[in-house]
Design an enzyme around this catalytic site. Structure first.
Site, mmCIF file in Angstrom:
data_model
loop_
_atom_site.group_PDB
_atom_site.id
_atom_site.type_symbol
_atom_site.label_atom_id
_atom_site.label_comp_id
_atom_site.label_asym_id
_atom_site.label_seq_id
_atom_site.Cartn_x
_atom_site.Cartn_y
_atom_site.Cartn_z
ATOM 1 N N GLU A 56 3.343 -5.272 -4.158
ATOM 2 C CA GLU A 56 2.448 -4.145 -4.499
ATOM 3 C C GLU A 56 2.388 -3.959 -6.009
ATOM 4 O O GLU A 56 1.321 -3.756 -6.583
ATOM 5 C CB GLU A 56 2.945 -2.872 -3.810
ATOM 6 N N THR A 94 -0.217 -1.839 1.241
ATOM 7 C CA THR A 94 0.461 -2.025 2.537
ATOM 8 C C THR A 94 0.826 -0.659 3.122
ATOM 9 O O THR A 94 1.153 0.261 2.374
ATOM 10 C CB THR A 94 1.748 -2.838 2.325
ATOM 11 N N GLY A 95 0.772 -0.558 4.440
ATOM 12 C CA GLY A 95 1.235 0.665 5.096
ATOM 13 C C GLY A 95 0.218 1.219 6.069
ATOM 14 O O GLY A 95 -0.889 0.683 6.225
ATOM 15 N N THR A 136 -1.486 4.053 5.964
ATOM 16 C CA THR A 136 -2.691 4.608 5.334
ATOM 17 C C THR A 136 -3.613 3.463 4.908
ATOM 18 O O THR A 136 -4.835 3.526 5.122
ATOM 19 C CB THR A 136 -2.319 5.490 4.123
ATOM 20 N N ASP A 188 -3.881 1.574 -2.536
ATOM 21 C CA ASP A 188 -2.596 1.552 -1.822
ATOM 22 C C ASP A 188 -2.121 2.978 -1.550
ATOM 23 O O ASP A 188 -2.566 3.933 -2.198
ATOM 24 C CB ASP A 188 -1.551 0.798 -2.673
ATOM 25 N N GLY A 189 -1.221 3.103 -0.620
ATOM 26 C CA GLY A 189 -0.608 4.382 -0.291
ATOM 27 C C GLY A 189 0.611 4.639 -1.163
ATOM 28 O O GLY A 189 0.883 3.905 -2.114
ATOM 29 N N ALA A 190 1.348 5.689 -0.816
ATOM 30 C CA ALA A 190 2.579 6.017 -1.539
ATOM 31 C C ALA A 190 3.498 6.786 -0.608
ATOM 32 O O ALA A 190 3.044 7.424 0.344
ATOM 33 C CB ALA A 190 2.266 6.856 -2.774
HETATM 34 C C1 5RP Z 1 4.778 0.065 1.475
HETATM 35 C C2 5RP Z 1 4.393 1.268 0.689
HETATM 36 C C3 5RP Z 1 3.463 2.234 1.327
HETATM 37 O O1 5RP Z 1 2.384 2.434 0.467
HETATM 38 C C4 5RP Z 1 4.167 3.533 1.542
HETATM 39 O O2 5RP Z 1 5.351 3.285 2.293
HETATM 40 C C5 5RP Z 1 3.284 4.529 2.292
HETATM 41 O O3 5RP Z 1 3.101 4.085 3.592
HETATM 42 P P1 5RP Z 1 2.292 4.920 4.661
HETATM 43 O O4 5RP Z 1 0.858 4.876 4.259
HETATM 44 O O5 5RP Z 1 2.563 4.199 5.952
HETATM 45 O O6 5RP Z 1 2.837 6.324 4.672
HETATM 46 O O7 5RP Z 1 4.812 1.470 -0.419
HETATM 47 O O8 5RP Z 1 5.747 -0.701 0.822
#
Ligand code: 5RP
Length: 228
Positions: free
Chosen positions: A106, A31-32, A34, A84-86
């Site tokens: 996640e 989610t997010g 990225t 996934d992103g971080a």
């Molecule tokens: C969502 C997350 C996302 O991976 C994290 O917030 C990074 O988001 P972005 O890609 O928008 O910077 O953990 O719960």
């Protein structure tokens, strides 16, 4: 050297993550912002995968809008890869996640996957986790007691709000964001906080750390390997 915007770096790692999607197999999707780039790129190979397992209502909606079928965790077995992103990642692949409030699902999808491919721009790489406020999903009636537990560790916990009201997660719970922590032993920290009554999920991903990270940098996408 080209100067990329953060959005362009996110698009580059989202595109680069396609190489880790296994044709013929379901892919776990985070989610997010990225991951949104990754989902958009994934549409180009939707005919080569049966579909995805999603970590949030938001990602599910985006996947389905692009014609990618979404499967329930309980309807499928182990996934080959989770992407996934971080919010932060350290040199060992441990992460802070949950900025988008999706940390619990996640972690569930990550735990169901053989490999975790993290996609992030270089601003997310840190020496020690904790500069980004640590998200913790909590049962609402336990929020104040959990906040006091964090105070003992030197942290300040604030209830996350949305439109002036406590944010309610996809699981019907609340989020505390904790500042002032230096998480030098992520594995031990995650194990300890997980024990506190009322904690649904702590946003430290050490037990479910990344297998590798595709990091968007000014000189291109750098691959950091941490082992499966
Ligand atoms: C969502 C997350 C996302 O991976 C994290 O917030 C990074 O988001 P972005 O890609 O928008 O910077 O953990 O719960």
């Amino acid at each position: 050297m080209t100067t990329w915007t953060q959005d362009e770096l996110k698009a580059q790692v989202g595109q680069a993550a396609l190489q880790y999607v296994v044709p013929g197999e379901l892919v776990g999707v985070g989610t997010g912002s990225t991951v949104n780039k990754f989902i958009d790129a994934l549409a180009s190979m939707k005919d080569r995968i049966p579909g995805a397992v999603s970590s949030s209502e938001a990602s599910t909606a985006r996947l389905q809008a692009l014609g990618i079928p979404v499967f329930d965790c309980n309807a499928v077995g182990e996934l080959a890869v989770y992407i996934d992103g971080a919010d932060e990642i350290d040199a060992g692949g441990c992460m802070i996640k949950g900025g988008g409030a999706a940390l619990t699902r996640e972690k569930i999808v990550a735990a169901q996957s053989r490999r975790f491919v993290c996609i992030a721009d270089e601003s997310k790489l840190v020496a020690v986790l904790g500069r980004f406020p640590l998200p913790v999903e909590v049962i609402p009636m336990a929020a104040q007691r959990i906040a006091r537990e964090f105070a003992v560790l030197g942290g300040t916990a604030r209830l996350r709000l949305k439109d002036g009201q406590p944010l309610v997660t996809d699981n019907g719970q609340h989020i505390l964001d904790v500042t002032g922590l230096q998480i030098s032993n992520p594995l031990r920290f995650e194990s300890e906080v997980n024990q506190w009554p009322g904690v649904v999920t702590v946003g430290v991903f050490a037990h479910q750390r990344a297998s590798l990270c595709l990091l968007g940098t000014a000189t291109g996408v750098r691959t950091m390997e941490f082992g499966d």
